[in-house]
Design a protein around this motif. Structure first.
Motif, mmCIF file in Angstrom:
data_model
loop_
_atom_site.group_PDB
_atom_site.id
_atom_site.type_symbol
_atom_site.label_atom_id
_atom_site.label_comp_id
_atom_site.label_asym_id
_atom_site.label_seq_id
_atom_site.Cartn_x
_atom_site.Cartn_y
_atom_site.Cartn_z
ATOM 1 N N SER A 11 50.209 54.657 -17.779
ATOM 2 C CA SER A 11 49.613 55.213 -18.994
ATOM 3 C C SER A 11 50.669 55.973 -19.802
ATOM 4 C CB SER A 11 48.443 56.136 -18.648
ATOM 5 O OG SER A 11 48.881 57.182 -17.789
ATOM 6 N N ASP A 12 51.567 56.689 -19.089
ATOM 7 C CA ASP A 12 52.644 57.423 -19.761
ATOM 8 C C ASP A 12 53.597 56.450 -20.448
ATOM 9 O OD1 ASP A 12 51.616 59.809 -18.820
ATOM 10 O OD2 ASP A 12 52.764 59.680 -16.961
ATOM 11 N N LYS A 13 53.884 55.342 -19.795
ATOM 12 C CA LYS A 13 54.797 54.352 -20.368
ATOM 13 C C LYS A 13 54.237 53.780 -21.661
ATOM 14 C CE LYS A 13 57.378 50.170 -19.224
ATOM 15 N NZ LYS A 13 57.617 49.116 -18.198
ATOM 16 N N LYS A 14 52.946 53.514 -21.679
ATOM 17 C CA LYS A 14 52.314 53.004 -22.892
ATOM 18 C C LYS A 14 52.419 54.017 -24.020
ATOM 19 C CE LYS A 14 48.009 51.020 -24.647
ATOM 20 N NZ LYS A 14 46.606 50.655 -24.335
ATOM 21 N N PHE A 15 52.224 55.287 -23.665
ATOM 22 C CA PHE A 15 52.344 56.354 -24.661
ATOM 23 C C PHE A 15 53.755 56.400 -25.236
ATOM 24 C CE2 PHE A 15 54.042 60.730 -24.936
ATOM 25 C CZ PHE A 15 53.427 61.135 -26.104
ATOM 26 N N LEU A 16 54.761 56.331 -24.352
ATOM 27 C CA LEU A 16 56.152 56.379 -24.802
ATOM 28 C C LEU A 16 56.485 55.183 -25.684
ATOM 29 C CD1 LEU A 16 57.877 57.468 -21.454
ATOM 30 C CD2 LEU A 16 57.363 58.900 -23.440
ATOM 31 N N GLU A 17 55.994 53.986 -25.310
ATOM 32 C CA GLU A 17 56.258 52.779 -26.086
ATOM 33 C C GLU A 17 55.608 52.843 -27.457
ATOM 34 O OE1 GLU A 17 54.872 49.732 -23.509
ATOM 35 O OE2 GLU A 17 56.785 49.536 -22.433
ATOM 36 N N ASN A 18 54.404 53.449 -27.528
ATOM 37 C CA ASN A 18 53.711 53.581 -28.813
ATOM 38 C C ASN A 18 54.504 54.468 -29.766
ATOM 39 O OD1 ASN A 18 51.596 51.944 -28.098
ATOM 40 N ND2 ASN A 18 50.253 53.619 -27.465
ATOM 41 N N VAL A 19 54.985 55.605 -29.241
ATOM 42 C CA VAL A 19 55.782 56.510 -30.066
ATOM 43 C C VAL A 19 57.064 55.824 -30.507
ATOM 44 C CG1 VAL A 19 57.058 58.679 -30.098
ATOM 45 C CG2 VAL A 19 54.811 58.571 -28.998
ATOM 46 N N SER A 20 57.713 55.148 -29.565
ATOM 47 C CA SER A 20 58.952 54.444 -29.877
ATOM 48 C C SER A 20 58.726 53.379 -30.946
ATOM 49 C CB SER A 20 59.525 53.793 -28.614
ATOM 50 O OG SER A 20 60.676 53.027 -28.910
ATOM 51 N N GLY A 21 57.604 52.665 -30.835
ATOM 52 C CA GLY A 21 57.295 51.610 -31.806
ATOM 53 C C GLY A 21 57.117 52.157 -33.211
ATOM 54 N N ILE A 22 56.458 53.320 -33.304
ATOM 55 C CA ILE A 22 56.253 53.952 -34.622
ATOM 56 C C ILE A 22 57.595 54.309 -35.251
ATOM 57 C CG2 ILE A 22 55.371 56.024 -35.771
ATOM 58 C CD1 ILE A 22 53.044 55.961 -33.746
ATOM 59 N N LEU A 23 58.495 54.877 -34.443
ATOM 60 C CA LEU A 23 59.797 55.275 -34.971
ATOM 61 C C LEU A 23 60.649 54.067 -35.349
ATOM 62 C CD1 LEU A 23 60.639 58.217 -32.536
ATOM 63 C CD2 LEU A 23 59.872 58.351 -34.909
ATOM 64 N N GLU A 24 60.577 53.012 -34.545
ATOM 65 C CA GLU A 24 61.339 51.804 -34.870
ATOM 66 C C GLU A 24 60.850 51.186 -36.178
ATOM 67 O OE1 GLU A 24 61.133 49.145 -31.586
ATOM 68 O OE2 GLU A 24 62.435 50.353 -30.297
ATOM 69 N N LYS A 25 59.532 51.181 -36.353
ATOM 70 C CA LYS A 25 58.964 50.644 -37.593
ATOM 71 C C LYS A 25 59.394 51.488 -38.782
ATOM 72 C CE LYS A 25 54.602 49.274 -39.757
ATOM 73 N NZ LYS A 25 53.119 49.195 -39.596
ATOM 74 N N ALA A 26 59.393 52.803 -38.602
ATOM 75 C CA ALA A 26 59.792 53.704 -39.680
ATOM 76 C C ALA A 26 61.252 53.483 -40.059
ATOM 77 C CB ALA A 26 59.569 55.159 -39.263
ATOM 78 N N ARG A 27 62.107 53.301 -39.058
ATOM 79 C CA ARG A 27 63.524 53.058 -39.336
ATOM 80 C C ARG A 27 63.708 51.736 -40.074
ATOM 81 N NH1 ARG A 27 67.191 54.852 -34.105
ATOM 82 N NH2 ARG A 27 66.837 57.110 -34.277
ATOM 83 N N LYS A 28 62.965 50.732 -39.646
ATOM 84 C CA LYS A 28 63.051 49.435 -40.308
ATOM 85 C C LYS A 28 62.588 49.531 -41.758
ATOM 86 C CE LYS A 28 61.545 44.624 -39.917
ATOM 87 N NZ LYS A 28 60.722 43.652 -39.139
ATOM 88 N N ASN A 29 61.476 50.250 -41.973
ATOM 89 C CA ASN A 29 60.969 50.425 -43.339
ATOM 90 C C ASN A 29 61.950 51.216 -44.195
ATOM 91 O OD1 ASN A 29 58.641 49.030 -42.708
ATOM 92 N ND2 ASN A 29 57.429 50.871 -42.328
ATOM 93 N N ALA A 30 62.589 52.208 -43.593
ATOM 94 C CA ALA A 30 63.563 53.010 -44.330
ATOM 95 C C ALA A 30 64.761 52.154 -44.719
ATOM 96 C CB ALA A 30 64.008 54.199 -43.488
ATOM 97 N N LYS A 31 65.205 51.313 -43.793
ATOM 98 C CA LYS A 31 66.332 50.413 -44.078
ATOM 99 C C LYS A 31 65.970 49.446 -45.191
ATOM 100 C CE LYS A 31 69.537 47.201 -41.845
ATOM 101 N NZ LYS A 31 69.884 46.514 -40.566
ATOM 102 N N THR A 32 64.738 48.918 -45.139
ATOM 103 C CA THR A 32 64.279 48.004 -46.193
ATOM 104 C C THR A 32 64.235 48.702 -47.536
ATOM 105 O OG1 THR A 32 62.954 46.750 -44.593
ATOM 106 C CG2 THR A 32 62.386 46.500 -46.922
ATOM 107 N N ALA A 33 63.741 49.946 -47.537
ATOM 108 C CA ALA A 33 63.662 50.707 -48.788
ATOM 109 C C ALA A 33 65.039 50.951 -49.367
ATOM 110 C CB ALA A 33 62.942 52.036 -48.534
ATOM 111 N N VAL A 34 66.014 51.265 -48.512
ATOM 112 C CA VAL A 34 67.385 51.486 -48.980
ATOM 113 C C VAL A 34 67.954 50.204 -49.566
ATOM 114 C CG1 VAL A 34 69.750 51.972 -48.241
ATOM 115 C CG2 VAL A 34 67.867 53.405 -47.422
#
Length: 361
Positions: A11-34
Motif C-alpha cells: 500500500s505504501d509503494k502505491k502511495f509513493l508511485e502515485n506521488v511520483s507520477g504526479i511530479l513526473e507529469k508536472a515536469r513533463k507539462n512544464a517542459k512542454t510549456a517551456v
C-alpha cells in the motif's frame, strides 16, 4: 536502542508511485510549456527581423548585416543557440507560418493556448516546426502537423512517418475526393477503407538483410517490433493476438494477427503472404471475416475487416475475386525498405489515372 529497518508495504509503494507520477507529469507539462513558449518567442523574433529587414534600402545586404549583428549580440547575452543559421531558421519560420493556418477546431483541448497576430496557434516543439516548415506542399505540411498533434509523435516518429511517405500512402488508399480532407483533419476513421494503407512500410523489421524469409519469420518480426507496427497501422489500433485459433466444422484455423480498432469499433484481421497474392488467399480471408462476424463480434460492434498483406498483387485478381460492393476485405502490399517519394507519387498518379478510366488527371 536498535535502529528499525524501514520496509515498504504494498500500500505504501502505491502511495509513493502515485506521488511520483504526479511530479513526473508536472515536469513533463512544464517542459512542454517551456518548449511552446520558445516557439511563440521565435515567431515574434522572426517577425521583428523581417520588419527590420524591410527598412533597409538594399534589403539583401542589410538583412545579412542585421542577422550577423543580432547573432553576436544574443550569443553574448544568452550563449549558444543563436548562430546566423539559427536566426535564419527563425526568420523563415515567421515567413512560413505568418501566412499559414490549419483547422484548429479539431484541437479543442488546446483552446487556452495563446495566438499570434494572424490568429495562428502552435502546438508542437521548435524541433517539430524546423522539420515541418521544410515541407513545401502546404496540404502535406498541414497533414503532418495535425497527425503529430493528434498522435503525440516525437520528432523521430514525425521524421519516420514523413520518410515513409505516409501522406502519399494514405492518399493512395483513399477516395481522391477525400485527399483534400487530409490537410484539414489528418487521417480520419469513418469507413472500413480508412483503416487500410497501400502499401504498408515495414522497414523497421530489418528484413532487407535476409536473402529470403518465411511467413512465420515475417510474423515474428512484426511481434518483436509491435510498437512500431502499431504506429504504422495508425490511430486506434489495439493488439489482440497472433495465430489466433478457431475451430469450424471440426477443422482448426489460425488467423496470423488480430487487432481491434476502437474508432471503427471492429476487429481487424491480418493474413501475411510473402509471395504474390492468389485468389485462394482472398477466399481464405473471406472465411475468417465471416466467422468473426457470426461468432466473435458483439451485436453492437461493426463488421470485421480483413487485410491480406502481401509482397505483390494484381489488382485484377482482387477485383474479380471480391464482390463489387465489398467493404470488408482488402489486399495491400508491404515494403521492407523505404520507397522514394517519387515512387509513391508515381503510384498515386497511376491510381488516379485508373479511377478516371485511363485518362490522365
Amino acid at each position: 536502542m536498535m535502529e528499525q529497518k524501514l520496509t515498504i508495504q504494498s500500500s505504501d509503494k502505491k502511495f509513493l508511485e502515485n506521488v511520483s507520477g504526479i511530479l513526473e507529469k508536472a515536469r513533463k507539462n512544464a517542459k512542454t510549456a517551456v518548449n511552446l513558449s520558445m516557439v511563440y518567442a521565435y515567431y515574434e523574433v522572426g517577425r521583428i527581423i523581417v520588419e527590420e529587414e524591410q527598412h533597409g534600402e538594399n534589403r539583401a545586404a542589410y538583412g545579412k548585416k542585421i542577422i550577423q549583428e543580432l547573432s553576436e549580440y544574443l550569443t553574448n547575452h544568452f550563449g549558444k543557440g543563436f548562430s546566423v543559421g539559427s536566426l535564419k531558421n527563425i526568420r523563415q519560420f515567421y515567413k512560413v507560418y505568418s501566412k499559414d493556418q490549419i483547422g484548429e477546431t479539431v484541437f479543442s483541448q488546446f483552446e487556452n493556448l495563446p495566438i499570434v497576430d494572424t490568429g495562428r496557434k502552435f502546438f508542437l516543439s521548435w524541433s517539430h516546426y524546423l522539420k515541418l516548415m521544410r515541407i513545401s506542399n502546404i496540404e502535406e505540411r498541414h497533414f503532418y502537423e495535425i497527425e503529430s498533434i493528434k498522435n503525440n509523435w516525437s520528432l523521430n516518429e514525425l521524421k519516420r512517418q514523413y520518410d515513409s511517405s505516409l501522406y502519399e500512402r494514405i492518399a493512395l488508399s483513399t477516395n481522391k475526393d477525400k485527399v483534400y480532407q487530409l490537410a484539414l483533419e489528418g487521417q480520419t476513421f469513418e469507413h472500413p477503407s480508412d483503416a487500410v494503407k497501400d502499401p504498408y512500410i515495414l522497414e523497421f523489421l530489418g528484413l532487407p538483410e535476409l536473402p529470403e524469409y518465411s511467413e512465420s519469420e515475417l510474423e515474428s518480426r512484426i511481434i518483436d517490433h509491435l510498437q512500431q507496427f502499431l504506429l504504422e497501422l495508425g490511430t486506434g489500433f489495439a493488439f489482440i493476438g497472433r495465430q489466433v485459433r478457431f475451430t469450424y466444422d471440426e477443422e482448426h484455423f489460425m488467423v496470423d494477427l488480430v487487432f481491434y480498432n476502437r474508432l471503427l469499433r471492429c476487429f481487424v484481421l491480418f493474413d501475411l503472404k510473402i509471395g504474390e497474392l492468389k485468389h485462394q488467399d482472398i477466399g481464405q480471408m473471406q472465411m475468417y471475416v465471416h466467422y468473426y462476424d457470426r461468432n466473435i463480434k458483439l451485436p453492437e460492434e461493426n463488421s470485421t475487416i480483413g487485410i491480406v498483406l502481401c509482397k505483390d498483387k494484381k489488382n485484377a485478381i482482387v477485383e474479380m475475386t471480391l464482390p463489387e460492393d465489398n467493404n470488408q476485405i482488402f489486399a495491400s502490399k508491404y515494403k521492407t525498405v523505404l520507397p522514394s517519394k517519387e515512387e509513391l507519387k508515381r503510384l498515386l498518379q497511376e491510381q488516379m489515372t485508373e479511377e478516371n478510366g485511363g485518362e490522365k488527371s
